[in-house]
Design a protein around this motif. Structure first.
Motif, mmCIF file in Angstrom:
data_model
loop_
_atom_site.group_PDB
_atom_site.id
_atom_site.type_symbol
_atom_site.label_atom_id
_atom_site.label_comp_id
_atom_site.label_asym_id
_atom_site.label_seq_id
_atom_site.Cartn_x
_atom_site.Cartn_y
_atom_site.Cartn_z
ATOM 1 N N ALA A 594 0.846 -1.194 0.000
ATOM 2 C CA ALA A 594 0.000 0.000 0.000
ATOM 3 C C ALA A 594 0.880 1.242 0.000
ATOM 4 C CB ALA A 594 -0.918 0.007 1.222
ATOM 5 N N THR A 622 -1.068 -8.157 -3.666
ATOM 6 C CA THR A 622 -2.288 -7.359 -3.585
ATOM 7 C C THR A 622 -1.876 -5.914 -3.341
ATOM 8 O OG1 THR A 622 -3.509 -9.223 -2.622
ATOM 9 C CG2 THR A 622 -4.465 -7.023 -2.346
ATOM 10 N N THR A 623 -2.537 -4.979 -4.004
ATOM 11 C CA THR A 623 -2.113 -3.582 -3.879
ATOM 12 C C THR A 623 -3.241 -2.674 -3.399
ATOM 13 O OG1 THR A 623 -2.650 -3.055 -6.180
ATOM 14 C CG2 THR A 623 -0.418 -3.850 -5.719
ATOM 15 N N HIS A 624 -2.818 -1.573 -2.789
ATOM 16 C CA HIS A 624 -3.747 -0.514 -2.393
ATOM 17 C C HIS A 624 -3.018 0.811 -2.577
ATOM 18 C CE1 HIS A 624 -6.974 1.417 0.080
ATOM 19 N NE2 HIS A 624 -5.996 2.296 0.285
ATOM 20 N N ASN A 626 -3.385 5.030 -3.127
ATOM 21 C CA ASN A 626 -4.269 6.164 -2.887
ATOM 22 C C ASN A 626 -3.688 7.381 -3.597
ATOM 23 O OD1 ASN A 626 -5.378 8.587 -1.614
ATOM 24 N ND2 ASN A 626 -6.277 7.213 -0.101
ATOM 25 N N LYS A 641 -11.185 2.587 3.843
ATOM 26 C CA LYS A 641 -10.914 1.751 2.674
ATOM 27 C C LYS A 641 -9.606 0.998 2.844
ATOM 28 C CE LYS A 641 -11.139 0.056 -1.477
ATOM 29 N NZ LYS A 641 -11.910 -1.205 -1.664
ATOM 30 N N TYR A 642 -8.583 1.682 3.376
ATOM 31 C CA TYR A 642 -7.281 1.034 3.557
ATOM 32 C C TYR A 642 -7.379 -0.151 4.519
ATOM 33 C CZ TYR A 642 -2.664 0.115 5.433
ATOM 34 O OH TYR A 642 -1.522 -0.520 5.864
ATOM 35 N N ASP A 645 -9.246 -3.170 3.207
ATOM 36 C CA ASP A 645 -8.427 -3.973 2.287
ATOM 37 C C ASP A 645 -7.356 -4.758 3.032
ATOM 38 O OD1 ASP A 645 -9.922 -2.981 0.220
ATOM 39 O OD2 ASP A 645 -8.352 -1.720 -0.644
#
Length: 656
Positions: A594, A622-624, A626, A641-642, A645
């Protein structure tokens, strides 16, 4: 500036906790902002000021103490939060404003100082970029605007209209002006009614701060050398004279005796640990008053009535207190508060001018905090309000200090938090180990929102103060220098092994997760010790150590580049080997990455390159990302949201 009344401040009694004790804690509750942040009492002890959250904004509220009732509330600009304030006299308050800085994604003091009367009248912008004004029809400047931030360092006792401020000139980088740069500021006298400034003296070195005695006379100034070493100066014959400090040492003035003969310093000059010293301003001799055998002195306890330093605060597991004079009347009263709030961190955060009344904050790992008002004359302590009235101690998880022996025999401290729902269970739990950022930082025993989020989701949480952490002396943090991927990572792995051996963690359900340096450690540990983990999660991390010398805010200033040379070294082969980006082939576990696109501390390029390489090598990632986020997310929406996830990723790999 808007003015309003916040009567909601007056309806947060102790009964709230018992009313909430059976309400399950949700992610939404944990992410909601605290209602009350900073509390300060007026010089006469009759009023208090509070930074409170109102409609998502931090505003300033004033209240009468007896009987407790709201007087006024105000905000200064539509796009800023009040980050700090203090009383100048019984009528006037000064406040600092913070605005969103893109790459930080948090409210950052932008240098503006404002003032208002306690009733909201006579409001004025005093200092900063937009503080200048011009006499009508002329170009004569009445007040100067300054591209600098400022800190109020003293309210002058004999000049009620003035305060002393230390300034920190901004440096323009791209489209923003940033503080914390290699600039030399000055000390000014600021009129809190007109905004006019009068220069007293320049700082002796970059990033300086002045320290005044009880009469408002400047005695010391701190700063940083071009070699990124802390400095301390003393004022002699209207000149600055350096006080010698050994390499890697600090000396921070914290108080003065009531007669101004002695200063009290927290220092580790020529010592391993930070201790409490008395500095004789006549002879310039220092006397050690107290030093612990294994941890630094973190702060001092001051008798608000006499100004005497009567004790020291230590973070040795839970907060500990060492008192210098057990017969002191305030010490006896303070001990009574400690007795009334066992297993709490007790702090005096503000006091009246005569010291009879003072504001106390009590908090714990399960309690974000409560503000109390104490009266030493009447021997009373009364509740004001909770930091966060929506969170109940009985529904949150408790954190306890732990320690274990590393493979080389060194004792490593840390903290363990178990889900409140698991108290009766004897089974090993899924666990998340959370190495802290820094790396020269540390975890302490206090309320930690992220720990509570993980524990509330059913995870045991292990925090480790690995070698390299601050607070345990120079010898303890020395191993991190030029060796990020070495002993530090082994200490973390040894902590996981300890938790498994103690039947705390299920050996088949452990994940490592961290932010900033903690993200770096998450990636390095899953590479070096893959047998310990089922997954790794990394937020706002650095994954190419060589890139730190080329991008990010640290590399933009000379002291930052010097710091990187000290911290990381310049051995290119070692930097390459200690960079997760170049060891992707060794990643065998699922990874969550992230990052915020506006992160200037650890530019998003770190994460983008890491993700590209993970995908190129067909790794499970898996990515996050912003787009507006920085080195941490501030808004409730972004954090919700973070964490949704992140928890989804953890549940997928630890709750099979």
């Amino acid at each position: 500036m808007k003015v309003f009344l916040l009567v909601s401040l007056l309806i947060t009694p102790f009964a709230m906790a018992s009313a909430l004790k059976d309400i399950p804690v949700s992610l939404e509750m944990l992410l909601q902002p605290n209602q009350h942040h900073v509390v300060k009492i007026s010089p006469d002890g009759e009023k208090v000021g509070v930074i409170a959250t109102q409609n998502g904004r931090k505003v300033l509220v004033t209240l009468q103490v007896e009987p407790l009732k709201a007087l006024a509330g105000f905000e200064f600009e539509d796009d800023g939060d009040i980050t700090y304030f203090r009383w100048v006299n019984n009528e006037r308050l000064v406040a600092e404003l913070g605005k969103n800085i893109g790459w930080l994604d948090r409210k950052q003091n932008d240098g503006q100082i404002y003032a208002t009367n306690y009733d909201g009248k006579n409001k004025k912008r005093l200092f900063g970029i937009h503080a200048g004004d011009v006499t009508t029809g002329t170009m004569i400047q009445k007040r100067k605007s300054m591209k600098a931030s400022a800190e109020v360092i003293h309210t002058l006792p004999d000049q009620e209209k003035y305060v002393l401020i230390s300034t920190y000139p901004f440096k323009k980088i791209g489209n923003y002006y940033y503080g914390g740069q290699d600039t030399v500021g000055a000390i000014y006298r600021l009129n809190v009614y007109s905004g006019k400034t009068y220069k007293e003296m320049s700082h002796p070195s970059i990033r300086g701060r002045g320290y005044a005695n009880n009469e408002g006379e400047i005695v010391f100034a701190s700063g940083v050398s071009t070699e990124a070493q802390d400095e301390l100066y003393i004022r002699k014959d209207d000149q600055w004279a350096p006080i010698p400090l050994s390499n890697g040492s600090q000396a921070v003035p914290v108080s003065f005796s009531i007669d101004n003969r002695f200063a009290y310093l927290l220092s580790n000059h020529n010592r391993n640990l930070v201790g409490l010293y008395q500095y004789d301003l006549t002879t310039h001799q220092q006397k050690l008053l107290y030093e612990h055998d294994s941890v630094d002195v973190s702060d001092v306890i001051i008798n608000p009535k006499t100004g005497h330093v009567v004790g020291a605060l230590l973070h040795d597991g839970k907060p500990q207190y060492h008192f210098l004079d057990n017969d002191d009347a305030f010490v006896k009263f303070f001990k009574g508060i400690l007795h009334a709030f066992p297993d709490h961190w007790v702090e005096v955060v503000s006091s009246s001018e005569n010291g009879d009344r003072f504001v106390v904050k009590v908090s714990s790992s399960e309690n974000p905090g409560e503000f109390l008002i104490a009266d030493s004359k009447k021997k009373t302590v009364n509740f004001l309000f909770a930091v966060n009235k929506n969170l109940s101690m009985s529904t949150l998880a408790s954190t306890k200090p732990i320690s274990y022996v590393a493979q080389d025999g060194k004792n490593i401290p840390g903290y363990l938090t178990l889900p409140s729902s698991s108290e009766k269970s004897q089974k090993p739990l899924p666990m998340v180990v959370v190495p802290h950022g820094g790396p020269i930082a540390r975890d302490i025993w206090k309320y930690n929102r992220e720990v509570q989020i993980l524990a509330n989701a059913g995870y045991a949480v292990l925090q480790i103060n690995f070698r390299g952490s601050s607070g345990y002396g120079k010898d303890f943090h020395a191993p991190v220098w030029k060796d990020w991927g070495g002993l530090v990572q082994q200490d973390i792995a040894d902590g996981v092994k300890w938790a498994i051996d103690q039947k705390i963690a299920d050996k088949n359900r452990v994940c490592i997760y961290g932010a900033s340096f903690g993200a770096y450690s998450a990636m390095m540990n899953v590479i070096l010790h893959p047998e310990l983990y089922q997954c790794a999660a990394a937020f706002a991390g650095v994954y190419d150590l060589g890139l730190l010398f080329k991008s990010g805010d640290i590399s933009k200033k000379k002291t930052g580049r010097q710091y990187l040379k000290y911290m990381l070294g310049q051995d290119e082969e070692k930097l390459h080997n200690y960079s997760p980006l170049y060891r992707i082939d060794e990643v065998t576990k699922p990874v969550f990455v992230a990052h915020g696109h506006e992160d200037f501390r650890a530019p998003v390029e770190h994460a983008q390159k890491l993700v590209d390489e993970l995908k190129k090598h067909k790794k499970d990632v898996t990515t996050h990302f912003n787009k507006g986020g920085g080195h941490g997310f501030v808004s409730v929406k972004a954090n919700t949201k973070y964490y949704e996830d992140l928890l989804k990723f953890l549940d997928q790999h630890l709750k099979k």
